[in-house]
Write a protein that holds these residues in place. Structure first.
Motif, mmCIF file in Angstrom:
data_model
loop_
_atom_site.group_PDB
_atom_site.id
_atom_site.type_symbol
_atom_site.label_atom_id
_atom_site.label_comp_id
_atom_site.label_asym_id
_atom_site.label_seq_id
_atom_site.Cartn_x
_atom_site.Cartn_y
_atom_site.Cartn_z
ATOM 1 N N PHE A 50 5.126 7.219 9.455
ATOM 2 C CA PHE A 50 4.250 6.956 8.329
ATOM 3 C C PHE A 50 2.839 6.643 8.802
ATOM 4 N N GLU A 51 1.860 7.021 7.990
ATOM 5 C CA GLU A 51 0.461 6.649 8.209
ATOM 6 C C GLU A 51 -0.067 6.006 6.940
ATOM 7 N N TYR A 52 -0.872 4.949 7.144
ATOM 8 C CA TYR A 52 -1.510 4.278 6.017
ATOM 9 C C TYR A 52 -2.813 3.654 6.495
ATOM 10 N N ARG A 53 -3.641 3.278 5.553
ATOM 11 C CA ARG A 53 -4.895 2.592 5.874
ATOM 12 C C ARG A 53 -4.743 1.121 5.490
ATOM 13 N N ASP A 54 -5.096 0.243 6.440
ATOM 14 C CA ASP A 54 -5.042 -1.180 6.148
ATOM 15 C C ASP A 54 -6.288 -1.594 5.370
ATOM 16 N N ARG A 55 -6.424 -2.873 5.106
ATOM 17 C CA ARG A 55 -7.557 -3.350 4.302
ATOM 18 C C ARG A 55 -8.896 -3.109 4.977
ATOM 19 N N SER A 56 -8.895 -3.009 6.310
ATOM 20 C CA SER A 56 -10.137 -2.736 7.056
ATOM 21 C C SER A 56 -10.408 -1.244 7.167
ATOM 22 N N LYS A 57 -9.621 -0.437 6.485
ATOM 23 C CA LYS A 57 -9.732 1.020 6.484
ATOM 24 C C LYS A 57 -9.366 1.652 7.828
ATOM 25 N N ASN A 58 -8.644 0.906 8.683
ATOM 26 C CA ASN A 58 -8.146 1.472 9.943
ATOM 27 C C ASN A 58 -6.896 2.290 9.651
ATOM 28 N N LEU A 59 -6.780 3.439 10.293
ATOM 29 C CA LEU A 59 -5.608 4.280 10.118
ATOM 30 C C LEU A 59 -4.484 3.729 10.992
ATOM 31 N N MET A 60 -3.381 3.355 10.366
ATOM 32 C CA MET A 60 -2.246 2.760 11.068
ATOM 33 C C MET A 60 -1.060 3.716 10.989
ATOM 34 N N THR A 61 -0.278 3.745 12.043
ATOM 35 C CA THR A 61 0.907 4.591 12.099
ATOM 36 C C THR A 61 2.098 3.738 12.483
ATOM 37 N N PHE A 62 3.228 3.986 11.839
ATOM 38 C CA PHE A 62 4.452 3.353 12.304
ATOM 39 C C PHE A 62 5.639 4.268 12.092
ATOM 40 N N THR A 116 0.850 -1.188 0.000
ATOM 41 C CA THR A 116 0.000 0.000 0.000
ATOM 42 C C THR A 116 0.887 1.239 0.000
ATOM 43 N N LYS A 117 0.240 2.386 -0.080
ATOM 44 C CA LYS A 117 0.946 3.670 -0.002
ATOM 45 C C LYS A 117 0.805 4.220 1.406
ATOM 46 N N ALA A 118 1.881 4.795 1.900
ATOM 47 C CA ALA A 118 1.861 5.456 3.204
ATOM 48 C C ALA A 118 2.298 6.897 3.004
ATOM 49 N N GLU A 119 1.859 7.745 3.896
ATOM 50 C CA GLU A 119 2.216 9.157 3.842
ATOM 51 C C GLU A 119 3.091 9.497 5.035
#
Length: 134
Positions: free
Chosen positions: A59-71, A37-40
């Motif tokens: 970085f922030e991205y959305r997983d397949r469940s549309k949850n906002l994830m940060t790492f 996926t793409k992360a910002e």
């Protein structure tokens, strides 16, 4: 007595090569079964030491469940590798917290580092033991 030093070098190199191969295989499995996926880049954390300030991207991205994830990246650098708002390709595992930036250094960093340390030890230790018997 000096042979023990060379046996030690050879043994250490074998352990390092083993862990490098484990890292490589883990990355290969992530590339096969992970989700791309793409992360910002949303933040650049400043890390200060005696040599100055380095930057660690967040970085922030959305997983397949549309949850906002940060790492947060494990690597900091000077100058900053990204600007806030940059988009990067990442790959993550749906079963674990494993996430990596899709770039050569992002995927194979530990494999390369371990092999760079193991190579001279293997050449010195193995070469000495191989040619000392002849």
């Amino acid at each position: 007595m000096i042979e023990y030093l060379y046996y030690g070098m050879l043994l250490i190199s074998i352990f390092l090569i083993y862990f490098a191969l484990r890292q490589y295989n883990g990355t290969r499995e992530l590339m096969q079964s992970g989700i791309k996926t793409k992360a910002e880049v949303v933040d650049l954390i400043e890390v200060s030491d005696d040599e100055g300030t380095a930057f660690k991207p967040v970085f922030e991205y959305r997983d397949r469940s549309k949850n906002l994830m940060t790492f947060k990246s494990q690597v900091s650098s000077r100058p900053a590798p990204y600007k806030i708002g940059d988009k990067v390709n990442i790959i993550y595992s749906p079963e674990s917290d494993e996430r990596k930036v899709v770039s050569f250094w992002g995927l194979y960093r530990w494999t390369i580092i371990l092999l760079c340390i193991a190579s001279p030890l293997l050449i010195i230790g193995g070469g000495y033991l191989l040619y000392s018997r002849g």
